[in-house]
Structure formats: structure tokens, C-alpha cells
Write an enzyme that holds these catalytic residues in place. Structure first.
Site, PDB file in Angstrom:
ATOM      1  N   ALA B  72       0.810  -1.210   0.000  1.00 32.10           N
ATOM      2  CA  ALA B  72       0.000   0.000   0.000  1.00 32.10           C
ATOM      3  C   ALA B  72       0.848   1.267   0.000  1.00 32.10           C
ATOM      4  O   ALA B  72       0.445   2.291  -0.538  1.00 32.10           O
ATOM      5  CB  ALA B  72      -0.943   0.004   1.190  1.00 32.10           C
ATOM      6  N   THR B  73       2.041   1.201   0.591  1.00 32.75           N
ATOM      7  CA  THR B  73       2.904   2.383   0.560  1.00 32.75           C
ATOM      8  C   THR B  73       3.237   2.747  -0.873  1.00 32.75           C
ATOM      9  O   THR B  73       3.148   3.904  -1.283  1.00 32.75           O
ATOM     10  CB  THR B  73       4.188   2.141   1.378  1.00 32.75           C
ATOM     11  OG1 THR B  73       3.824   2.040   2.754  1.00 32.75           O
ATOM     12  CG2 THR B  73       5.176   3.275   1.204  1.00 32.75           C
ATOM     13  N   GLN B 182      -7.042  -0.097   5.947  1.00 32.12           N
ATOM     14  CA  GLN B 182      -7.639  -0.587   7.195  1.00 32.12           C
ATOM     15  C   GLN B 182      -9.132  -0.869   7.048  1.00 32.12           C
ATOM     16  O   GLN B 182      -9.779  -1.302   8.002  1.00 32.12           O
ATOM     17  CB  GLN B 182      -7.419   0.429   8.326  1.00 32.12           C
ATOM     18  CG  GLN B 182      -5.963   0.669   8.678  1.00 32.12           C
ATOM     19  CD  GLN B 182      -5.303  -0.536   9.343  1.00 32.12           C
ATOM     20  OE1 GLN B 182      -5.945  -1.524   9.677  1.00 32.12           O
ATOM     21  NE2 GLN B 182      -3.993  -0.470   9.506  1.00 32.12           N
ATOM     22  N   HIS B 204      -0.988  -7.633   3.342  1.00 34.41           N
ATOM     23  CA  HIS B 204      -0.677  -8.214   4.648  1.00 34.41           C
ATOM     24  C   HIS B 204      -1.615  -7.756   5.758  1.00 34.41           C
ATOM     25  O   HIS B 204      -1.542  -8.256   6.870  1.00 34.41           O
ATOM     26  CB  HIS B 204       0.798  -7.975   5.009  1.00 34.41           C
ATOM     27  CG  HIS B 204       1.123  -6.581   5.445  1.00 34.41           C
ATOM     28  ND1 HIS B 204       1.400  -6.268   6.743  1.00 34.41           N
ATOM     29  CD2 HIS B 204       1.222  -5.439   4.741  1.00 34.41           C
ATOM     30  CE1 HIS B 204       1.671  -4.968   6.816  1.00 34.41           C
ATOM     31  NE2 HIS B 204       1.565  -4.449   5.619  1.00 34.41           N
ATOM     32  N   THR B 240       8.728  -7.506 -12.763  1.00 36.42           N
ATOM     33  CA  THR B 240       8.031  -8.791 -12.867  1.00 36.42           C
ATOM     34  C   THR B 240       7.063  -8.958 -11.707  1.00 36.42           C
ATOM     35  O   THR B 240       7.430  -8.756 -10.550  1.00 36.42           O
ATOM     36  CB  THR B 240       9.063  -9.932 -12.886  1.00 36.42           C
ATOM     37  OG1 THR B 240       9.904  -9.742 -14.014  1.00 36.42           O
ATOM     38  CG2 THR B 240       8.384 -11.287 -12.979  1.00 36.42           C
ATOM     39  N   CYS B 326       4.274   1.855  11.820  1.00 41.00           N
ATOM     40  CA  CYS B 326       5.184   2.314  10.784  1.00 41.00           C
ATOM     41  C   CYS B 326       6.133   3.367  11.313  1.00 41.00           C
ATOM     42  O   CYS B 326       7.218   3.550  10.789  1.00 41.00           O
ATOM     43  CB  CYS B 326       4.412   2.887   9.607  1.00 41.00           C
ATOM     44  SG  CYS B 326       3.738   1.600   8.567  1.00 41.00           S
TER      45      CYS B 326
END
Lengths: 568, 378
Positions: B72-73, B182, B204, B240, B326
Site C-alpha cells: 500500500a505504501t 484498514q 498483509h 516482474t 510504521c
């Protein structure tokens, strides 16, 4: 707040005595298209059809999106259901139209009062509601000539409805109302557009595609299958025929002058397409040709290709520019897939200098220098069929109904699989008269998986043993999707087996009608809780004897189970 | 350590069996490069496309609008940088909420250095964000608005749908982006309902592996790539494709998607149970609003520094988080936006549950908290 979708039918309202059959077909198309979204009630009154969601969390946006792609519909809109009194109409309008009205500048109110018992007359409703809305939304002014937003109030028999945003429907005629035609689908931009245009005129589309491995790749075929799937949003289910074409292309390459390659290839494609069309009851062919676009699409070339055609060939793109075709392909969302860069059968062995103005006798002479017939027959025989249904993946897949394996061999494979996986099976058969259970029990070890096999031949037994409601049989007929489904549900209840199969159909030779020809066999499945009813096109069998229809139905049933069990 | 009560699911989740199996299957069976022309390549491509379809369906999107990233970052970076590069020539303004995750906030701050005007919309005094404030912050000169769906620290559900619908109505040209990390698989996330042009998702956080994420890009919206190379993912994200991780994410989404509603209800009950249990403990206050996502409960033990409390709970086998993981313990400034300041901020703990969390674990947490309040000094 309760919301529904209002649908206004298009051209078919102008039809005469056969209007009803058009309407029924369209209603059926809508129902089928919405089935996967949840439960709906469809009612028709005063030239409007109401789609009322019965489940709670149905995404009406998705409903509108799907319905806007169904041919035969002129316009549709989401509407809010109000009680039939003016106060409630005002209250609901404030809330429901807040989004639209709070940022609009001009509006007007339209009223339709079909329930004349409602105390206010239409102009009165317009004035009163208009005044109320002006009060509530100070940003608005009335403009009766060219308003940004038209608020419509409909006073119907049961409820009143308020709506503001009308969405244009797909227009045209309901798919299926004009018969069936076979679309030559290459994978380019034009052919899906051509299919779409014919579907718009009510034509039920089947598709044919030619593959030439190793010159063309699996990805090229997948791309065409994706196009088929995209088209089902508009065209309903599509039978997809995939013809192995390598040997024919190689033969042309080896035996005919290079400059004639494309024309002869197209003539052979047309020939094969016609034979498949005859098998699949298609009345015409459809191509995406546009005059002068490429060498094979000059008038001279087209007339050479057409010389082999015995049925009409529709070319709806014939007078269109590429840009116009692209515009439609973007609209129907096939453009992106069409432009994926895979080699297709049409670009294999393309001559460097194709004949732009071929002469028919030269072409015929060149083509007659080699006997293509055996290769054509072989290609037709080895053609594979996949069926794409709207809103889902390929549903039934078999090597053509004429190429089904024998029920004995299929039973053996299937029963072994069942034993291996410890899955039990039961059958309730009508027209196959116990053939399926007989074949299952012929396999050694079947006792471990076979629970119950009943032959419910009469309507009375279907009702008494399987609990098929008499109304279902009366309303839809004993040979119908509904009855087959009800049978399999009843069987599931009394046997509890993991897999239940029901069969009801017309094995002939008598009993067939125009609507339900001999070979109409509905096969119901409950495979570990997932219920479905299949209608294999057994009426297209080359051998339509009673025996063969029954055996093919049994083989088909085994094929479906095998496919489910192996996940292929 | 005999017991393990994992209550840090907003940081990451334990991969589910389905995801692990899918990863293994992809590594052993579909090991081809999706770009290869042969069958092994096609198999890998089909595996990736299968996952793409599942995820597309789960957010009500077209399958061709789903692009895989490394997480997501990256998705958030791609959204902000890609949109500002494509549309930022004329429109130099970006509106975000003041409570975004670092991957949006820091990216916006970087764009700010490069000459963009960043407007950060803060919650009002009641700790809530209002659509009207966002609409007022937007103008003709704005190229995009970015707003997370569920705040990672408090579970607060932002008014994304209301804001995006209102913004789009007034300024149809503004691109809307929502970081739904979230929210995904916890609340229904439907791109059309949210009126979102771009949506970021993470693998994740939904019981799949780390290292995979998704950016949904609405058809017709132009995003310029940040990573260039072999033009994978239609040139939007070269490199890839990580077939195993993508398949794992697909499998996890497939498993969780049908149960969003029932899990939400169960978690709501569990949250109520937890609040009931801990409300009696001295000096414990709840920071999450009542209508927040039940998966995240932010509390403060006033007077006890969160890091110490965290390690005390850890000694009891209970894993929670202080602030956002984070930022590794650094205070992110987001709690302050919600009015969590001073001693309340110093003592803030984030308890984030998953579908596997049960009442027994909540009991253990409540007991340990009570013990900690008594034993821990300062």
C-alpha cells in the site's frame, strides 16, 4: 428510503399483435441479467416495468448499469417509492433529491397521474411540489423550457414515485427476438462491434474463431474469449466455436498463389462458418468488414468471398470509418482487449502484395487446384464449443454435442472420481428413464457413492415423490428449467446426496413443438449445494433418434459433474 | 512464552492457510514469468489474472482497473505522484486529510517541496472530519484529494463517500483517492459507492503476505508510472509481477469477502465486550469514537507511558501497539489531530483485533491491563 428502478421499453411498444412475446422476452432477459445480484420482483404496468429489489443490500447502481446494457429498453431511472399522499412525496423528495438539487440552478417538476383517484391533478402537483422545492432549495429557479433537472412524480396505482435522473437505455430490440446469427470473431476491433450492432437489433449471437497453433498462441484465443465474455454484458449468452485452422492455412500456403492467400482463406472460413451455423441453427453470418479497409475488404474481394455463401452475411460496419468503429468499441469496452498485441489467424501468412481486385474465376481456379474438403470436414469435426453466459464465466464446455463421449465411458470416469473424493450421488430421471442410474451402477464400486436413483416419469410422481409443486408444472410445463430445478431440490431433500441430478425433456420422436423441439432436455444439478439447470442443445444432434438423445443427455450430465469435480 | 495474544492486527495479520497454500502453489506450480510467451508464462499470467478478478470483484471494480504493487505504501506513492505528474501542470493543489498514514502524508510533504500546495483538512473540535470542510478546501486549481477510509490509529471511519460525492459534483475534474488499507475486508469497500477514482489496498492487512498491494485506477484516469522498466501492469508498474504474493492476496480476499458483514457484527460485539471489561480499570480512557471500525480500539492509560505499558503487556504474552507501527514508536501527530494530547497521547495504546480474536483473549488483555496499571510506574 425504498428505491426501485423504472424501465421504459423502447421500440417494441410499437409492435402489433406480437408485442406480448417481445415484452416477455425482454422481461426474461432482464431477470437473467440481474439473477446474480439478488432477488428482484418485476412488475409491468402502464408501459413501465418496475424492478423492485427484494434483498436488502443490492447495489442499485450495478442494477442500473446492467439494465442499461439490455437491448430493447429506451430509458430507465432510479426512483424513490413514496406513499400516495402529498406530504410524504414532499418529504421524500427533499431527502432523495438533495444530492441533485442542492447543486443545480434550474429545474422543473413533471407529474404523471395514472391513478385518477389521487386528489390532486397533475398541474396542481407540479405547482405545489415546485413551490415546496423552491422554498427548500433557495439556489433553484424554475425553467420549464430547458431545466437542468427535471423532477418527475408518478402517481401509480400502488405507490407514488419520485425521480430526477433519466438514463438512456441501450435501445434496439430484445436479444433473441430476431433469431440467431454466427459472428466471425477475429480478435480485432471491428468484429465485436459488428456483433454488438446486430445484437442491438435483437439478434442472438454465436461466435466462431479460428486458431492456428503454433502460428497463433493460447493468449490470442484467450483474448477472443475475453471479448466474448465482454459482449455477454450486452448480447446475453454466447456459444463460442473454436476452429482448428492450421492445416487449412498451411495447405493454402503450399498449394495456392501467395497473392490469393487471404481471399481463399476467407472463403474457407466462410464455408466452415456456414456448416457450424447450420448445426447451431444460425440463420446468417456476421462479419466486421468495412469496405476498403484492407485488401480483403474491397468490393471485388468481398464479392469473391460472398460467392461461397449460401446464407446472408451481415456486415453492419460496412459503411463506417475506423474512428467510428473505435468509438463504439470503447463504449462497449472491447477496445482495450481488442488491441492486445497477439497474432491472430487473419495475420498469419499475410501476402506481401495481396490482390486488391481479385477475379472470381481466377480465385476459383486457384482454390480448385487442391481438394480442401477433407481438411474442412476435419476442422468442423474438431471444432470446440464453449458457452459464455452473461455475468459469469464459461458455463458449459464440451467438445461439441456431436462429439460427446459415450455415457458408459463417462460414467466410469465420473464414478471413479466420486469414489476417489468420497462424494455421493442421486438421480431423478424422467426422459432418460433411469439410464444415468443404470450407467452409474454398471461401474464396479458404485455402491460406495450411489444413494438413490428414481425414475419419476409421470407428473403425479414428480409431485408426490419430489415435491414439485403442481403450479410449477402447470405454469412452466413439465419440461422446463423450473421443473428440473424443483426436481433436483426435492431429490436433494429426500436423498441428501452430495450431488443430485434431475432430468426432464423430450426424447422424441414425438412430443416436439416449435418452441421445444425434440432434444429439449433440462438437466438440473445440485453439486455440493450449488444448483444449476443446463439445457444442452441436443436438438442440434446429427442423430436425433430417441436412443441417441437419451444417451447424449446422460453423457452430458456426466460431463458436467466431471468438470465440476476436476475444476476444469 | 506459553500464551500469545496477538492484538496488533492493524500493523499486520497472520497469513491464513489459504493464502499460504496459494503462495506455495504459485511458487511450485506457476513459477513462470507472466510475460513469457510460452505456456509456463501463460499459466503464471492466468494465476495473476485470477487473483486480479477476485480482488476486482471484491471492490466492485472492472478487472482491468486493478494494478498490483509491492504494497500500500507504493500504491499511495503511485497514486499521489502519478496523479500529480499527470494532472499537476495546471492544477497545483492537493487536498488530503490531516490524519493520513505516513505513506500519504510524507509523499504529500515531498510534493509540497516540489512546489505543490498541500491542504491538510483537520478534524473539527468534536474529533470528526466533515465533507463540507474538504469541499471548501478544494477549488478549480486542485488536482486530487486523498482521504483514508479508516484511520489506522483510532479506527475512525472518515466520511469518504460523502466527501468524494460532494467534491465530484462540484469539481468533476478532481481525482479522488482513498487509502482503504484498514477498511478492506473489514467494511464493504466499493469503488463506485465511495466515488473513488483510486483506491489503495494492502495484502498483509488481510491475512496475506507482506510485499503485495493493489492500486485501483478507474478507467480513464491517467496515472504516470513511478517505476519504469518492462511495462508490466500495462506500464503502470514495471517489474516482474510477484506471482506468489499476488496469488496469496487473491486467496485471502476470496476467503474473507463473503463474511465482511458477519465479521463486522461479531467484532462490534467483541469491541463492546472489551470496552465493558476495561472501562472499570482506573485511568483507562477510550480514544476511539463509538462509531469507529470495531477492528481498532485506541485507549490511553493516563499516566503510564505507552511504550512501557506495551512491554509490560508483552511480558504477559499480549502484543499491542503504541501509535502507528510504521513510525516505530515515534508519535505521528495524528492522535493530536483527534484531540488526543498530553498525558493521553503519551499513554495511548492501539489494540487491533482480527476475526480470530475471541473473548478469552480480551479477558487476558483486561486482566493484564489492570495489573499493569497497578504495577507499572511512570
Amino acid at each position: 428510503m425504498k428505491e426501485i428502478v423504472l424501465v421504459k421499453f423502447g421500440e417494441i411498444v410499437l409492435k402489433g399483435l406480437n408485442k406480448k412475446s417481445f415484452e416477455d422476452l425482454l422481461t426474461k432477459n432482464i431477470k437473467r441479467r440481474l439473477k446474480s445480484l439478488g432477488q428482484f420482483k418485476l412488475t409491468s404496468a402502464q408501459s413501465t416495468t418496475y424492478i423492485t429489489p427484494l434483498d436488502e443490500d443490492i447495489d442499485l447502481g450495478e442494477v442500473v448499469d446492467r439494465v442499461s446494457k439490455i437491448f430493447g429498453i429506451a430509458a430507465l431511472c432510479r426512483a424513490c417509492v413514496c406513499e400516495k399522499n402529498f406530504d410524504d412525496i414532499c418529504e421524500k423528495s427533499y431527502e432523495y433529491l438533495d444530492d441533485v438539487l442542492s447543486c443545480a440552478k434550474t429545474f422543473k417538476v413533471n407529474a404523471k397521474r395514472s391513478d385518477k383517484a389521487f386528489p390532486m391533478k397533475s398541474p396542481e402537483i407540479c405547482m405545489e411540489l415546485g413551490a415546496k422545492l423552491l422554498e427548500k432549495f433557495p439556489n433553484l429557479t424554475v425553467d420549464v423550457k430547458n431545466p437542468e433537472v427535471t423532477v418527475t412524480v408518478e402517481i401509480r396505482d400502488e405507490n407514488a414515485f419520485v425521480h430526477a435522473e433519466k438514463i438512456k437505455g441501450a435501445g434496439g430490440l430484445p436479444v433473441g427476438s430476431s433469431g440467431k446469427a454466427l459472428l466471425l470473431l477475429s480478435g480485432g476491433i471491428d468484429s465485436p462491434v459488428a456483433g454488438w450492432m446486430m445484437a442491438k437489433r435483437g439478434v442472438h449471437i454465436a461466435a466462431i474463431h479460428y486458431v492456428s497453433p503454433p502460428y497463433t498462441s493460447d493468449r490470442a484465443q484467450l483474448k477472443v474469449e475475453q471479448l466474448c465474455q465482454k459482449l455477454t454484458d450486452w448480447c446475453g449468452s454466447i456459444a463460442f466455436f473454436c476452429v482448428p485452422f492450421t492445416e487449412l492455412q498451411e495447405a493454402i500456403k503450399d498449394h495456392c498463389p501467395e497473392e490469393y492467400f487471404t481471399i481463399i482463406m476467407r472463403r474457407l472460413m466462410m464455408e466452415i462458418a456456414q456448416r457450424i451455423a447450420a448445426k447451431d441453427k444460425c440463420l446468417a453470418l456476421i462479419t466486421g468488414e468495412s469496405v476498403g479497409q484492407v485488401a480483403s475488404q474491397t468490393m471485388a474481394a468481398i464479392s469473391c468471398t460472398d460467392a461461397v455463401c449460401r446464407i446472408p452475411v451481415f456486415r453492419p460496419c460496412i459503411g463506417m470509418d475506423k474512428t467510428e468503429i473505435i468509438e463504439i468499441s470503447r463504449k462497449i469496452d472491447t477496445f482495450e482487449t481488442s488491441t492486445l498485441p497477439y497474432e491472430d489467424c487473419c495475420t498469419v501468412f499475410t501476402p506481401r502484395h495481396p490482390k486488391v481486385r481479385p477475379n472470381l474465376s481466377d480465385i476459383e481456379k486457384a482454390q480448385n487446384s487442391f481438394d480442401f474438403e477433407p481438411l474442412i470436414q476435419k476442422a468442423v469435426e474438431n471444432t470446440e464449443l464453449k458457452v459464455f453466459s452473461d455475468g459469469g464465466e464459461a458455463v458449459a464446455e464440451n467438445a461439441g454435442i456431436n462429439n460427446l463421449s459415450t455415457p458408459e465411458r463417462m460414467a466410469e470416469k465420473t464414478v471413479k472420481l466420486l469414489i476417489e473424493k468420497g462424494i455421493t450421488i442421486s438421480t431423478a430421471e424422467s426422459c432418460t428413464g433411469g439410464l444415468i442410474s443404470e450407467k452409474i451402477t454398471s461401474v464396479s464400486g458404485a455402491s460406495a457413492v450411489f444413494e438413490l436413483g428414481i425414475c419419476t416419469y409421470s407428473e403425479r410422481i414428480k409431485s408426490e415423490f419430489l415435491g414439485v409443486p403442481a403450479e410449477t408444472i402447470e405454469k412452466y410445463g413439465v419440461v422446463s428449467e423450473e421443473t428440473a430445478l424443483s426436481m433436483v431440490q426435492g431429490l436433494k431433500k429426500c436423498s441428501g446426496a452430495d450431488i443430485c441430478v434431475s432430468v426432464t425433456g423430450i426424447a422424441g420422436p414425438s412430443g416436439g413443438t416449435e418452441k421445444q423441439p425434440v432434444g429439449t432436455v433440462y438437466i438440473g444439478f445440485d453439486i455440493c449445494g450449488r444448483q444449476s439447470v443446463h439445457l444442452p442443445d441436443l436438438w442440434n444432434l446429427a442423430d436425433k433418434s430417441r436412443e441417441n438423445i437419451r444417451r447424449s443427455a446422460a453423457a452430458y450430465a456426466f460431463a458436467v459433474i466431471e468438470k465440476e469435480l476436476t475444476g476444469r | 512464552m506459553s500464551i500469545l495474544v496477538y492484538l496488533d492486527n492493524a500493523a499486520t495479520t497472520k497469513p491464513c492457510t489459504e493464502a499460504v497454500n496459494a503462495v506455495t502453489a504459485a511458487m511450485t506450480e506457476h513459477f513462470g514469468n507472466p510475460s513469457s510467451l510460452h505456456r509456463a508464462g501463460l499459466d503464471a499470467q492466468l494465476a495473476v489474472d485470477g487473483a486480479r478478478k477476485i480482488i476486482a470483484d471484491s471492490i466492485g471494480a472492472d478487472v482491468n482497473s486493478v494494478y498490483f504493487t509491492s504494497g500500500a505504501t507504493e500504491s499511495n506513492n503511485l497514486a499521489l505522484r502519478g496523479i500529480s505528474a499527470a494532472y499537476g501542470k495546471k492544477c497545483r493543489k492537493i487536498v488530503i486529510s490531516a490524519v493520513e498514514h505516513a505513506s500519504v502524508e510524507e509523499t504529500a510533504a515531498d510534493l509540497e517541496k516540489k512546489g505543490f500546495e498541500i491542504v491538510r483538512v483537520s478534524p473539527r473540535e468534536d474529533g470528526r472530519l466533515y465533507a463540507a470542510d474538504f469541499v471548501n478546501a478544494c477549488d478549480e486549481n486542485t488536482c486530487m484529494i486523498s482521504m483514508m477510509y479508516v484511520n489506522n490509529e483510532t479506527g475512525y471511519i472518515l466520511p469518504v463517500k460523502e466527501t468524494f460525492t460532494a467534491v465530484k459534483r462540484r469539481y468533476p475534474h478532481i481525482i479522488t483517492h482513498s487509502d482503504c488499507v484498514q477498511a478492506y475486508m473489514k467494511l464493504p469497500v466499493k469503488v463506485n459507492t465511495l466515488c473513488a477514482d483510486l483506491v489503495s489496498l494492502s495484502g498483509h492487512k488481510i491475512h496475506a503476505a507482506k510485499g503485495v498491494g493493489v492500486l485501483y485506477i478507474k478507467k480513464g484516469v491517467r496515472v504516470l508510472p513511478v517505476v519504469t522498466g518492462g511495462k508490466q501492469e500495462k506500464g503502470i508498474r514495471s517489474g516482474t509481477e510477484s506471482v506468489p504474493l499476488i496469488c496469496g492476496m487473491g486467496a485471502a480476499a476470496e476467503k474473507l469477502c463473503p463474511t465482511i458483514k458477519e465479521r463486522y457484527e461479531r467484532l462490534s460485539q467483541l469491541k463492546a465486550y472489551m470496552l465493558d471489561k476495561i472501562s472499570g480499570i482506573e485511568n483507562v480512557v477510550v480514544n476511539s469514537p463509538e462509531d469507529a471500525s470495531p477492528y481498532v480500539v485506541n485507549i490511553s492509560v493516563v499516566g503510564k507511558r505507552s511504550e512501557i505499558m506495551l512491554h509490560f503487556l508483552e511480558s504477559k504474552g499480549i502484543y499491542v501497539s503504541s501509535g502507528s507501527a510504521c513510525s516505530k514508536g515515534q508519535q505521528s501527530g495524528v492522535p493530536a489531530q483527534f484531540g488526543i494530547t498530553g498525558k493521553r497521547a503519551d499513554g495511548a495504546l492501539r489494540i487491533s483485533m482480527s476475526a480470530e480474536t475471541d473473548e478469552n483473549e480480551i479477558d487476558l488483555l483486561a486482566d493484564a491491563l489492570a495489573e499493569g496499571v497497578e504495577k507499572v510506574r511512570g
